[in-house]
Design a protein around this motif. Structure first.
Motif, PDB file in Angstrom:
ATOM      1  N   CYS A  88       0.831  -1.211   0.000  1.00  0.00           N
ATOM      2  CA  CYS A  88       0.000   0.000   0.000  1.00  0.00           C
ATOM      3  C   CYS A  88       0.861   1.254   0.000  1.00  0.00           C
ATOM      4  O   CYS A  88       0.562   2.232  -0.715  1.00  0.00           O
ATOM      5  CB  CYS A  88      -0.926  -0.010   1.214  1.00  0.00           C
ATOM      6  SG  CYS A  88      -2.263  -1.227   1.126  1.00  0.00           S
ATOM      7  N   GLU A  89       1.913   1.261   0.798  1.00  0.00           N
ATOM      8  CA  GLU A  89       2.794   2.433   0.850  1.00  0.00           C
ATOM      9  C   GLU A  89       3.531   2.627  -0.470  1.00  0.00           C
ATOM     10  O   GLU A  89       3.836   3.767  -0.856  1.00  0.00           O
ATOM     11  CB  GLU A  89       3.777   2.281   2.006  1.00  0.00           C
ATOM     12  CG  GLU A  89       3.110   2.406   3.368  1.00  0.00           C
ATOM     13  CD  GLU A  89       4.069   2.152   4.518  1.00  0.00           C
ATOM     14  OE1 GLU A  89       3.847   2.702   5.611  1.00  0.00           O
ATOM     15  OE2 GLU A  89       5.054   1.401   4.320  1.00  0.00           O
ATOM     16  N   SER A 102       2.193   1.819  -3.398  1.00  0.00           N
ATOM     17  CA  SER A 102       1.173   2.284  -4.345  1.00  0.00           C
ATOM     18  C   SER A 102       0.736   3.716  -4.062  1.00  0.00           C
ATOM     19  O   SER A 102       0.412   4.467  -4.990  1.00  0.00           O
ATOM     20  CB  SER A 102      -0.050   1.359  -4.280  1.00  0.00           C
ATOM     21  OG  SER A 102       0.286   0.035  -4.633  1.00  0.00           O
ATOM     22  N   TRP A 103       0.730   4.106  -2.787  1.00  0.00           N
ATOM     23  CA  TRP A 103       0.325   5.466  -2.395  1.00  0.00           C
ATOM     24  C   TRP A 103       1.402   6.037  -1.466  1.00  0.00           C
ATOM     25  O   TRP A 103       1.231   6.063  -0.242  1.00  0.00           O
ATOM     26  CB  TRP A 103      -1.030   5.426  -1.692  1.00  0.00           C
ATOM     27  CG  TRP A 103      -2.119   4.861  -2.556  1.00  0.00           C
ATOM     28  CD1 TRP A 103      -2.789   5.495  -3.548  1.00  0.00           C
ATOM     29  CD2 TRP A 103      -2.641   3.531  -2.500  1.00  0.00           C
ATOM     30  NE1 TRP A 103      -3.712   4.665  -4.117  1.00  0.00           N
ATOM     31  CE2 TRP A 103      -3.649   3.449  -3.496  1.00  0.00           C
ATOM     32  CE3 TRP A 103      -2.370   2.399  -1.714  1.00  0.00           C
ATOM     33  CZ2 TRP A 103      -4.360   2.270  -3.721  1.00  0.00           C
ATOM     34  CZ3 TRP A 103      -3.086   1.235  -1.950  1.00  0.00           C
ATOM     35  CH2 TRP A 103      -4.066   1.174  -2.937  1.00  0.00           C
ATOM     36  N   ILE A 127      -1.345   8.166   0.946  1.00  0.00           N
ATOM     37  CA  ILE A 127      -2.035   7.049   1.575  1.00  0.00           C
ATOM     38  C   ILE A 127      -3.208   7.555   2.405  1.00  0.00           C
ATOM     39  O   ILE A 127      -3.145   8.631   3.014  1.00  0.00           O
ATOM     40  CB  ILE A 127      -1.055   6.236   2.454  1.00  0.00           C
ATOM     41  CG1 ILE A 127      -1.629   4.850   2.760  1.00  0.00           C
ATOM     42  CG2 ILE A 127      -0.709   6.977   3.746  1.00  0.00           C
ATOM     43  CD1 ILE A 127      -0.614   3.867   3.304  1.00  0.00           C
ATOM     44  N   ARG A 128      -4.298   6.810   2.384  1.00  0.00           N
ATOM     45  CA  ARG A 128      -5.501   7.178   3.097  1.00  0.00           C
ATOM     46  C   ARG A 128      -5.711   6.256   4.305  1.00  0.00           C
ATOM     47  O   ARG A 128      -5.146   5.163   4.373  1.00  0.00           O
ATOM     48  CB  ARG A 128      -6.723   7.071   2.169  1.00  0.00           C
ATOM     49  CG  ARG A 128      -6.719   8.037   1.006  1.00  0.00           C
ATOM     50  CD  ARG A 128      -7.864   7.717   0.048  1.00  0.00           C
ATOM     51  NE  ARG A 128      -9.154   7.666   0.720  1.00  0.00           N
ATOM     52  CZ  ARG A 128      -9.955   8.708   0.879  1.00  0.00           C
ATOM     53  NH1 ARG A 128      -9.602   9.903   0.397  1.00  0.00           N
ATOM     54  NH2 ARG A 128     -11.103   8.590   1.504  1.00  0.00           N
ATOM     55  N   GLU A 134      -8.253   4.549   4.902  1.00  0.00           N
ATOM     56  CA  GLU A 134      -8.866   3.313   4.436  1.00  0.00           C
ATOM     57  C   GLU A 134      -7.819   2.313   3.966  1.00  0.00           C
ATOM     58  O   GLU A 134      -7.978   1.100   4.139  1.00  0.00           O
ATOM     59  CB  GLU A 134      -9.861   3.605   3.315  1.00  0.00           C
ATOM     60  CG  GLU A 134     -11.124   4.329   3.748  1.00  0.00           C
ATOM     61  CD  GLU A 134     -10.940   5.830   3.942  1.00  0.00           C
ATOM     62  OE1 GLU A 134     -11.900   6.499   4.391  1.00  0.00           O
ATOM     63  OE2 GLU A 134      -9.832   6.348   3.660  1.00  0.00           O
ATOM     64  N   HIS A 135      -6.735   2.810   3.360  1.00  0.00           N
ATOM     65  CA  HIS A 135      -5.660   1.914   2.939  1.00  0.00           C
ATOM     66  C   HIS A 135      -5.011   1.250   4.152  1.00  0.00           C
ATOM     67  O   HIS A 135      -4.741   0.041   4.146  1.00  0.00           O
ATOM     68  CB  HIS A 135      -4.595   2.691   2.146  1.00  0.00           C
ATOM     69  CG  HIS A 135      -5.112   3.311   0.885  1.00  0.00           C
ATOM     70  ND1 HIS A 135      -4.709   4.561   0.431  1.00  0.00           N
ATOM     71  CD2 HIS A 135      -6.009   2.857  -0.024  1.00  0.00           C
ATOM     72  CE1 HIS A 135      -5.329   4.838  -0.691  1.00  0.00           C
ATOM     73  NE2 HIS A 135      -6.119   3.832  -1.000  1.00  0.00           N
TER      74      HIS A 135
END
Length: 312
Positions: free
Chosen positions: A80-81, A83-84, A89-90, A92-93
């Motif tokens: 996730c980190e 990708s965003w 990063i949100r 929700e992630h």
């Protein structure tokens, strides 16, 4: 025919499975070696041979479930980190990286199974010093990674405030997951509709994220609560003033035989309802008594706060 090694492995697995089920049901303090031997259908010598103590046995229970869970969590958080990156990063992630592996393991009987979410909820809700010490000692780096990720997703929130909100929100969610009525809650939650894991997690995450992003209390909110506190303090002071004063450390005075006879006659002539009401009043527990029962499981963050807050 089973070999000695496979038999020993089966015995160890039965002990771990029995300990896990008992821990889910009654927590660490309520789990005893006698209960484990009865549930696993083994003798105490077998437990001592494989684990030597209750603490070592419980560590084995937690490690076989939480080690693979946290490995999956960290791997998913890394993805996730990537990708965003940074502040892209949100919440929700981060919530997804925290709970998606748990939902996956709950669907895999070999490494978790249907009771896995209840085990996870019990672990994070159990207030015994052993469980809390074990979690902080073995999984502090995992907690740190996720805390930093939440901090990047909420850069406007001071870290101390973030820690406070995460503690309340995630522990409350863990208490729900650990409850016996989770199976009954889910149909009501989904309202009979078929929901994917992502949809269910989105619904739960929405409540947690809302708690994390809630604005700080305004002056109007603080003023309203201060007014309620003042009313409550006045009521408490009035009740205390009506109580007869007792010298500190002295036992209540005993009435004389003659003085006691008159109330006894009045009691005999009073109505049955008055006697029942008096019995109900006198049976109320005294606040602050050493025999006061601890709060029931699942633990509530508000209970934890009330136990630890300073008393005036």
């Amino acid at each position: 025919m089973k070999t000695g090694r496979s038999t020993a492995g089966d015995t160890k697995a039965r002990i771990l499975d029995a300990t896990e089920r008992l821990f889910i049901e009654v927590g660490y303090e309520g789990t005893s070696l006698r209960q484990v031997t009865s549930r696993a259908i083994v003798n105490l010598a077998a437990v001592n041979y494989h684990f030597r103590s209750k603490d070592i046995m419980m560590q084995a229970v937690l490690s076989r479930r939480l080690d693979p869970l946290n490995a999956r969590r960290l791997a998913l958080l890394d993805a996730c980190e990537a990708s965003w990156p940074g502040e892209q990063i949100r919440c929700e992630h981060v919530m997804g990286a925290l709970f998606v592996p748990a939902l996956q393991m709950a669907r895999e009987p070999g490494i978790g199974g249907p009771a896995f979410l209840r085990l996870l909820g019990r672990v994070y809700s159990d207030t015994s010093p052993f469980i809390q010490s074990y979690l902080m000692g073995h999984y502090a780096p995992v907690f740190g990674r996720f805390f930093d990720a939440f901090a990047r997703a909420l850069p406007e929130l001071p870290r101390q405030e973030l820690g406070w909100r995460l503690h309340f929100a995630l522990k409350a969610l863990a208490g729900v997951l650990a409850g016996d009525d989770l199976g009954n809650l889910m149909p009501a939650f989904t309202q009979g509709k078929t929901m994917s894991d992502a949809h269910v997690l989105a619904q739960l995450s929405a409540m947690v994220v809302a708690a994390l992003k809630a604005p700080a209390p305004a002056e109007q909110q603080l003023g309203a609560l201060h007014a309620v506190f003042e009313i409550g303090e006045r009521q408490h002071a009035d009740e205390s003033a009506r109580q007869p004063a007792q010298p500190e450390g002295s036992a209540p005075s005993q009435p004389s035989t003659r003085a006691a006879a008159e109330p006894a006659r009045r009691v005999r002539t009073s109505t049955r309802s008055e006697g029942a009401a008096r019995a109900a009043v006198t049976s109320l527990p005294v606040r602050g008594s050493s025999r006061e029962r601890p709060p029931p499981f699942p633990s509530n963050p508000l209970d934890d706060w009330m136990r630890t807050r300073s008393r005036n």
